[in-house]
Write a protein that holds these residues in place. Structure first.
Motif, PDB file in Angstrom:
ATOM      1  N   ARG A  92     -91.522  28.337  84.233  1.00 32.61           N
ATOM      2  CA  ARG A  92     -91.533  27.363  85.660  1.00 32.61           C
ATOM      3  C   ARG A  92     -92.103  26.191  85.070  1.00 32.61           C
ATOM      4  O   ARG A  92     -92.204  25.175  85.077  1.00 32.61           O
ATOM      5  N   LEU A  93     -93.212  26.703  84.778  1.00 37.64           N
ATOM      6  CA  LEU A  93     -94.912  25.320  84.630  1.00 37.64           C
ATOM      7  C   LEU A  93     -94.069  24.786  83.998  1.00 37.64           C
ATOM      8  O   LEU A  93     -94.601  23.187  83.691  1.00 37.64           O
ATOM      9  N   GLU A  94     -94.076  25.226  82.162  1.00 39.34           N
ATOM     10  CA  GLU A  94     -93.813  24.095  81.803  1.00 39.34           C
ATOM     11  C   GLU A  94     -92.707  22.807  81.711  1.00 39.34           C
ATOM     12  O   GLU A  94     -92.326  22.076  81.351  1.00 39.34           O
ATOM     13  N   GLY A  95     -91.218  24.066  82.194  1.00 39.94           N
ATOM     14  CA  GLY A  95     -90.382  23.066  82.432  1.00 39.94           C
ATOM     15  C   GLY A  95     -91.120  21.517  83.569  1.00 39.94           C
ATOM     16  O   GLY A  95     -90.620  20.275  83.828  1.00 39.94           O
ATOM     17  N   LEU A  96     -91.342  21.867  84.479  1.00 43.11           N
ATOM     18  CA  LEU A  96     -92.327  20.817  85.389  1.00 43.11           C
ATOM     19  C   LEU A  96     -93.210  19.884  84.414  1.00 43.11           C
ATOM     20  O   LEU A  96     -93.035  19.102  84.719  1.00 43.11           O
ATOM     21  N   TYR A  97     -94.515  20.194  83.455  1.00 45.41           N
ATOM     22  CA  TYR A  97     -95.030  19.926  82.764  1.00 45.41           C
ATOM     23  C   TYR A  97     -93.994  18.308  81.924  1.00 45.41           C
ATOM     24  O   TYR A  97     -94.464  17.406  81.385  1.00 45.41           O
ATOM     25  N   GLY A  98     -92.940  19.100  81.538  1.00 42.33           N
ATOM     26  CA  GLY A  98     -92.329  18.274  80.497  1.00 42.33           C
ATOM     27  C   GLY A  98     -91.086  17.114  81.206  1.00 42.33           C
ATOM     28  O   GLY A  98     -90.992  15.830  81.397  1.00 42.33           O
ATOM     29  N   GLN A  99     -90.858  17.255  82.403  1.00 40.68           N
ATOM     30  CA  GLN A  99     -90.259  16.860  83.958  1.00 40.68           C
ATOM     31  C   GLN A  99     -91.031  15.423  84.270  1.00 40.68           C
ATOM     32  O   GLN A  99     -91.479  15.317  84.002  1.00 40.68           O
ATOM     33  N   THR A 100     -92.693  16.363  84.163  1.00 42.40           N
ATOM     34  CA  THR A 100     -93.288  14.979  84.361  1.00 42.40           C
ATOM     35  C   THR A 100     -94.169  13.948  83.258  1.00 42.40           C
ATOM     36  O   THR A 100     -93.461  12.723  84.130  1.00 42.40           O
ATOM     37  N   LEU A 101     -94.129  14.582  82.131  1.00 41.02           N
ATOM     38  CA  LEU A 101     -93.553  13.046  80.530  1.00 41.02           C
ATOM     39  C   LEU A 101     -92.471  12.698  81.181  1.00 41.02           C
ATOM     40  O   LEU A 101     -92.435  11.640  80.733  1.00 41.02           O
ATOM     41  N   GLY A 102     -90.907  13.208  81.154  1.00 42.05           N
ATOM     42  CA  GLY A 102     -89.700  12.326  81.509  1.00 42.05           C
ATOM     43  C   GLY A 102     -89.826  11.732  82.485  1.00 42.05           C
ATOM     44  O   GLY A 102     -89.534  10.268  82.224  1.00 42.05           O
ATOM     45  N   ASN A 103     -90.580  12.055  83.889  1.00 39.61           N
ATOM     46  CA  ASN A 103     -90.933  11.101  84.566  1.00 39.61           C
ATOM     47  C   ASN A 103     -91.805   9.691  84.279  1.00 39.61           C
ATOM     48  O   ASN A 103     -91.457   8.585  85.176  1.00 39.61           O
ATOM     49  N   HIS A 104     -92.412   9.771  83.683  1.00 44.17           N
ATOM     50  CA  HIS A 104     -93.463   8.336  83.450  1.00 44.17           C
ATOM     51  C   HIS A 104     -92.980   8.005  81.457  1.00 44.17           C
ATOM     52  O   HIS A 104     -93.167   7.508  80.882  1.00 44.17           O
ATOM     53  N   LYS A 105     -91.671   9.137  81.522  1.00 40.23           N
ATOM     54  CA  LYS A 105     -90.984   7.962  80.156  1.00 40.23           C
ATOM     55  C   LYS A 105     -91.842   8.356  78.965  1.00 40.23           C
ATOM     56  O   LYS A 105     -91.114   7.104  77.587  1.00 40.23           O
ATOM     57  N   VAL A 106     -92.325   9.137  79.264  1.00 39.35           N
ATOM     58  CA  VAL A 106     -92.973   9.542  77.509  1.00 39.35           C
ATOM     59  C   VAL A 106     -91.529  10.461  76.597  1.00 39.35           C
ATOM     60  O   VAL A 106     -91.423  11.382  77.398  1.00 39.35           O
ATOM     61  N   GLU A 107     -91.765  10.014  75.332  1.00 41.31           N
ATOM     62  CA  GLU A 107     -91.061  10.628  74.853  1.00 41.31           C
ATOM     63  C   GLU A 107     -91.343  11.449  74.053  1.00 41.31           C
ATOM     64  O   GLU A 107     -93.167  11.762  73.494  1.00 41.31           O
ATOM     65  N   ILE A 108     -91.085  12.658  74.122  1.00 43.75           N
ATOM     66  CA  ILE A 108     -91.472  14.174  73.727  1.00 43.75           C
ATOM     67  C   ILE A 108     -90.372  14.260  71.982  1.00 43.75           C
ATOM     68  O   ILE A 108     -89.540  14.467  72.060  1.00 43.75           O
TER      69      ILE A 108
END
Length: 446
Positions: A92-108
């Motif tokens: 769950r936390l991993e998903g939130l971290y990825g979501q946070t980066l995505g919300n800031h338009k950081v490409e992963i």
């Protein structure tokens, strides 16, 4: 034109914070992570470990409950339930971290990245990208010694994946990770033996705190083998492990866990292609601004081996992003960093230990409170807490606070502000006590 303003290698605590803050300042940011977003702390470190510690505490709490009027007819622990629930929370936390980066338009990029030049990064897929600035935040990993049979050992990384709890577990090392897992396994019912090459546990912590933890741990049934080292590990026909020792008798165990330090993850990053210098411990050498010897390449977190703590990596990443992309340059202050050992009971400290203060300041005063927590008194548990203030005699400034006892880390976070603010012992004395609490002892020492 570069493909990105910032390319970050490693999506752990430091890398994620740097990426998010840099992007919020308007930078075009990408981050590459070959394993899982979140890094050591979220995936296989402090977060899942703390959840195991919470689970372990119930072992004593259920025993104590009877004295508080609760009838607990059966105490039974199911390792698989806790293990799987912890794994689900990590997901769950991993998903939130990825979501946070995505919300800031950081490409992963979910793949390995290596340097091929000062401004160029190659991804495992073969794609090459360029960036004006590159940040390395690849963290560190547990150290494993080179000895016969080491393939049969585990580290803190693998504990969270164990199919079943070992009945007999040997832990190599006596630092904070070793003592934390010694407490966890012991509370879950394993027979725990800690093996240390010296006669000191928790080197660098206040001597009275570590002595108290040793006394309590031994009373709980944890065994210690001091001044001892491993010669080899032999797998037996029944699946057990024979640990051939030097300095003590050989040991038969079901699992052996090494917690003997951590080493920076620098191998295979292509640092030589960019000319990045390493230190004598393999760490990336940086200045106070986290800049390497290559002007546009930076590094934060455990890979620099400055202070291997998650909040430090986060602050280093934040300072880097603000300084390089936010027009607000600042540097991290490394004094008065709070620390904790989530042992049973936990230890917490900030500032100078008594020995450090005497070496640095000469004349110091110490104030201690040695007491049983109220909960332990009613439960009939003889475990005692110990709080200590270390004071500079010439200025009355409180230069260190150290404690061992229930909830010590929770209490210390607020107390650390006092040390950082350089408050005096007289300020503590003028503060009204909050009764009845354990923390009131901090303002009652005379």
């Amino acid at each position: 034109m570069m493909d990105y303003d910032l390319f970050v290698i490693g999506a752990g605590s430091g890398g994620v914070r740097a990426s998010r803050i840099a992007a919020s300042h308007g930078a075009k940011v990408a981050v590459a992570e070959e394993y899982r977003v979140g890094g050591t702390c979220v995936i296989r470190g402090c977060v899942p470990k703390k959840l195991l510690i919470y689970g372990a505490h119930f072992a004593e709490d259920l025993d104590d409950a009877a004295m508080f009027g609760w009838d607990v007819p059966e105490k039974r622990f199911d390792w698989a339930v806790l293990r799987d629930n912890v794994a689900a929370e990590v997901n769950r936390l991993e998903g939130l971290y990825g979501q946070t980066l995505g919300n800031h338009k950081v490409e992963i990029f979910h793949e390995r990245a290596t340097l091929v030049g000062p401004n160029e990064v190659k991804l495992a897929s073969g794609k090459t990208v360029t960036a004006d600035k590159i940040l390395i935040a690849t963290g560190a990993r547990p150290f494993l010694p080179d000895l016969p049979g080491i393939e049969h050992a585990i580290t803190s990384n693998e504990v969270f994946l164990l199919e079943e709890l070992p009945k007999r577990v040997v832990i190599a090392g006596a630092g904070y990770i070793a003592n934390e897992f010694a407490g966890i396994f012991n509370e879950f019912g394993s027979q725990v033996t800690v093996v240390n090459r010296s006669e000191t546990i928790l080197r660098g912590y206040d001597e009275q705190m570590r002595d108290r933890l040793l006394q309590i741990s031994m009373a709980k049934g944890i065994q210690y083998r001091f001044n001892s080292t491993f010669e080899r590990i032999e797998k037996q026909d029944d699946g057990s492990l024979k640990l051939v020792m030097k300095g003590c008798d050989d040991i038969i165990a079901d699992a052996v866990m090494f917690a003997t330090g951590r080493v920076p993850n620098v191998e295979g990053l292509g640092l030589e292609h960019a000319g990045v210098e390493l230190g004598d411990k393999g760490q990336i050498k940086v200045d106070e601004n986290s800049r390497t010897n290559v002007p546009n390449i930076f590094a934060v977190g455990d890979v620099t081996d400055r202070v291997q703590l998650t909040p430090v990596a986060i602050r280093e990443g934040h300072a880097f992003a603000d300084s390089q992309f936010g027009g607000n340059p600042w540097t991290v202050e490394y004094d008065a960093i709070p620390n904790a050992v989530f042992s049973h009971p936990p230890i917490a400290g900030v500032g100078l230990t008594e020995a450090q203060a005497r070496n640095k300041l000469g004349s110091v005063k110490t104030f201690t409170s040695d007491f049983r927590a109220m909960k332990n008194v009613l439960a009939g548990r003889n475990e005692r807490s110990l709080y200590k203030l270390v004071v500079d005699s010439s200025t009355d400034e409180v230069v260190g606070i150290h404690m061992i006892g229930p909830d010590a880390p929770e209490i210390l976070q607020a107390a650390a502000i006092a040390v950082k603010a350089r408050l005096k012992k007289a300020d503590f004395d003028r503060t009204m006590a909050l009764h009845p609490t354990m923390s009131e002892e901090l303002v009652l020492m005379r």
